[in-house]
Design a protein around this motif. Structure first.
Motif: not given
Ligand SMILES: [Zn+2]
Ligand SMILES: [Zn+2]
Length: 826
Positions: A420-425, A447-454
């Motif tokens: 899970y993305c730590t930013k947008c889950n 990187t997260c496919t949704k928000c680009g977070n790493g």
């Molecule tokens: Zn994300």
């Protein structure tokens, strides 16, 4: 005079030879499965036994019967794929590890805990493998490839791969709905893992107050500890007693909470007072009503089964203690009218037998409700053995109402491969192929496919073990791994299993098969009964009535235990253990050896052209044909009671008791009364019958049959022989005469042994071989006259009847057919 010495030199069958024989099979790779062979593949989806303890007799017999399936299919010319797997995932081993290492799962590092589980699993696995060897299983994997394990990285990778496939097909979703929760196992469980137990409990009649009128409102409940979470009170819309109440409010005793009074069909006027309180959550009805009525639940029980703060004075107590305590409190408040002891069915956890609670927890679900009709259709094309066991599956299909929660909050299992993305889950699933351990592996994404977070956080949960078990037929047929094998071996030929796991293992496998391939997984499903104790009770630790197979094998031999497993029940019925009957089976193993030893005395004649078959020979061959066909019917139905009974009764009552006795004199021919071709006919028939008996018995008693076969008949194993065909040398109509022959024999034998004869000539010692003066046999027995005359040592043997019955002993040997005997010469 010709000397005859048995080729089988031992006087008795030595069960100590069994392990030696088994070792030879393994060394020579007799059962190795090679999918490139031409013959049609027959795949057996052997249930991987769970490695958490010793097998008791039930397991030993269950797997023995499955081994017989493999052996008979091999004899029928199939290329049999009979793998052995070990199930090593899931809760039982965790519980065992906590006990043996005296730790609590969540208090030690996960890595360490997994190591403890593994250590125990290895120990139990080797005990199971030893038992497979002792029982003579012809699995293809004990030899070179080793057993497969459901916790092998390769196996787990396939479980994860199939999850990812289903994820991509949109068959998986996450939901936080309340579900069955076992507070002992500490995890959500599926409906299929629930059993019902009838437990005594108190039905407490409580005093609520109607807020608007101050009237008393009596509600009966078995869960008073949930009062703190009461959200509404229901009465039936047609219940006139309470027609004035809907729209008003009820005040919950002790807690003083105000809740609405509403109408709902769910309130049964016949039950209790007809008024019910709805709490979060007393049972599955509560769960459904909260959803239907859109009410906000008040969670009263934590995941360890203890009351939460909202419960006031009873907070922190385990549910059952809390229930007792609140009853006391309510008594003190004078809020209880009556308490009635009742017995009612409580849903309990399949494994730990703990009463389940309903606790909301975010879990992954696999869609199943929408596919029930398809699975039902599939089941029509599967042949069930016994046929009525199909109903077990159909009944379960009718009961499925919610999707399958597949994630579990445990450690020893296949990890849910999600990060899970730590930013947008946002959840991310990796590429299928490798084995993933998200709780410790580096995330396979940048990187997260949704928000680009790493940053990513790995899922810490594992799968329900049925997620692993339900892909076993895919694993053993090379799904996504060996295309050539998969083409030849899928759908799997048979799923053998116990009746207690139809709604889990069988059902889930069919569901998974449908999701992955759109097809049915099995051609046959074979369901066996349980082994129960001498009083018919299921064997269980708590009853202390478990029988272990090891000492029985030591004392009676594996062949005897295998035969016992076949003889005691037809397929699907429970097998009642009886040591006395097992002993009986072992006597037959010995008998078979003795008969073989006797036959092994005579030269092996295999070409019927050299011999002059007599009536008795053609009769024996005809009876043999009938036995071969009868046994085959049972073998084809995968029900081994009938083959075992047919071959045993032929061997003992027909071949040994009649034929051997009848042809002994001809086989020895010490007085030279028979021609060489007649003598050889006896040798031919003795060996022909013996070889056929051994072949028909081989799947059931693989050790003794192979020993006799390789000692007397061939250098190579009997287990590569084909199932026998009927012989044309038989005179099939002669089988109608079996009764007459038997009657005649026992008539003469009885007279030779009778007290009356002894009294007549006290000076003569009569025995079965003694000469008799005259014997008349009915015309139907004419073809057997030579052997009958010889076996009874009759000076004169004629067909028909003497001029007068005077002076003869007479017996009716068939309706309207008589035999006449004169023992003493005039
Ligand atoms: Zn994300
Ligand atoms: Zn449990």
């Amino acid at each position: 005079m010709q000397e005859f010495t048995p080729v089988l030199t031992d006087k008795r069958w030595k069960i100590q030879l069994e392990p030696e024989i088994g070792a030879t099979w393994e060394k020579k790779g007799h059962y190795t499965f090679d999918h490139t062979k031409d013959a049609q593949v027959w795949s057996i989806d052997t249930p991987p036994p769970y490695a958490s303890g010793k097998w008791h007799l039930g397991g030993a017999i269950h797997y023995t019967l499955i081994d017989i399936i493999a052996r008979i299919k091999r004899m029928k010319g199939f290329n049999v794929n009979f793998p052995m797997g070990i199930d090593r995932n899931g809760l039982p081993i965790e519980v065992q590890a906590e006990k043996e290492f005296n730790v609590s799962m969540r208090d030690v590092p996960r890595e360490d805990f997994l190591r403890m589980c593994k250590e125990l699993l290895d120990k139990y696995e080797s005990q199971i493998v030893d038992m497979c060897r002792a029982l003579g299983f012809s699995v293809n994997s004990l030899e070179h490839d080793g057993v497969y394990r459901t916790d092998d990285p390769g196996y787990r990778a396939l479980t994860q791969e199939t999850f990812i496939e289903m994820w991509k097909k949109g068959l998986i979703y996450e939901s936080g709905r309340p579900n069955n929760y076992c507070t002992d196992c500490n995890t959500t469980i599926a409906d299929a893992e629930i059993e019902y137990a009838t437990a005594p409990t108190q039905f407490v009649h409580l005093r609520f107050t109607v807020k608007e009128t101050g009237d008393e409102l009596v509600i009966a409940t078995t869960r008073p500890e949930l009062l703190c979470s009461c959200s509404c009170v229901l009465v039936h819309p047609k219940d006139e007693r309470y027609a004035h109440l809907p729209g008003k409010h009820a005040i919950v005793p002790h807690y003083g909470i105000e809740v609405p009074i509403m109408t709902h069909r769910e309130a049964d006027p016949e039950k209790g007072t007809g008024v019910v309180m709805i709490c979060s959550y007393g049972d599955s009805t509560d769960v459904r009503l909260y959803r239907e009525l859109g009410m906000k639940p008040v969670i009263a029980i934590d995941t360890y089964g203890k009351m939460l703060d909202v419960a006031g004075e009873i907070a922190g107590l385990p549910v059952t203690e809390a229930r007792e305590k609140i009853v006391q409190i309510l008594d003190d408040d004078d809020a209880i009218i009556t308490k009635v002891r009742i017995k009612h069915p409580t849903p309990i956890c399949w494994r730990s037998k703990t009463p389940i609670e309903f606790i909301p927890m975010p879990e992954y679900y696999l869609k199943q409700v929408d596919h029930i009709d398809t699975i039902r259709d599939f089941s029509k094309d599967i042949e069930f053995h016994p046929p009525n066991s199909r109903q077990l599956l159909l009944d379960w299909l009718d009961a499925v109402t919610v999707d399958w929660p597949i994630s579990r909050r445990r450690y020893y299992g296949t990890e849910v491969p999600v990060w899970y993305c730590t930013k947008c889950n946002e959840p991310h699933v990796p590429e299928p192929g490798p084995y993933y351990q998200p709780w410790k592996d580096k995330p396979p994404f940048d990187t997260c496919t949704k928000c680009g977070n790493g940053g990513f956080r790995g899922d810490e949960r594992v799968f329900d073990t049925w997620m692993d078990s339900s892909i076993s037929p895919f694993f053993i047929t090379g799904y996504n791994r060996n295309e050539e094998l998969f083409k030849k071996a899928f759908p799997c030929s048979v799923r053998p299993q116990g009746k207690d796991i139809v709604r889990t293992w069988l059902y889930y496998t069919l569901l998974r098969g449908y999701h992955l391939t759109g097809k049915s997984v099995f051609d046959h499903v074979w369901i066996s009964g349980h082994v129960v104790d001498e009083d018919g009770r299921k064997m269980s630790k708590s009853l202390g009535n478990i029988t272990y197979p090891d000492p029985l094998i030591k004392q009676y031999g594996a062949d005897a235990l295998r035969l016992f497993g076949c003889l005691e029940a037809s397929l699907g019925s429970d097998i009642r253990f009886s040591e006395e009957r097992l002993k009986g089976a072992s006597k037959y193993v010995q008998k078979l050896f003795n008969i073989s030893r006797f036959v092994s005395m005579f030269p092996l004649v295999e070409d019927p052209a050299d011999v002059e078959l007599q009536g008795m020979d053609r009769w024996a061959l005809a009876s043999l044909n009938k036995m071969v066909a009868d046994a085959e019917k049972g073998y084809d139905a995968l029900d081994f009671l009938f083959p075992a009974v047919s071959v045993r009764s032929f061997t003992w009552s027909v071949f040994a008791d009649i034929y051997l006795e009848a042809v002994k004199r001809r086989a020895y021919n010490s007085d030279g009364e028979f021609s060489e071709a007649q003598q050889k006919a006896a040798w031919f028939t003795l060996h022909y019958c013996m070889k056929t008996i051994l072949k028909v018995t081989a799947p059931i008693m693989p050790f003794v049959t192979d020993h006799v076969w390789t000692t007397v008949y061939a250098k190579t194993t009997i287990h590569h022989e084909a199932y026998p065909e009927p012989t044309e040398l038989a005179e099939d109509a002669f089988t109608d005469l079996t009764g007459t022959i038997t009657q005649l024999l026992s008539f003469v034998w009885k007279e030779k042994k009778s007290e009356d004869r002894k009294k007549e000539r006290p000076d003569v010692k009569l025995n079965l071989r003694s000469e008799v003066a005259e014997l008349w046999i009915p015309p139907s027995l004419e073809p057997f006259i030579l052997d009958i005359k010889a076996m009874h040592n009759a000076k004169e043997c004629s067909i028909g009847a003497p001029a007068s019955e005077e002076g003869y002993l007479v017996a009716e040997v068939a309706p309207d057919e008589k035999a006449y005997l004169k023992v003493w010469a005039d």
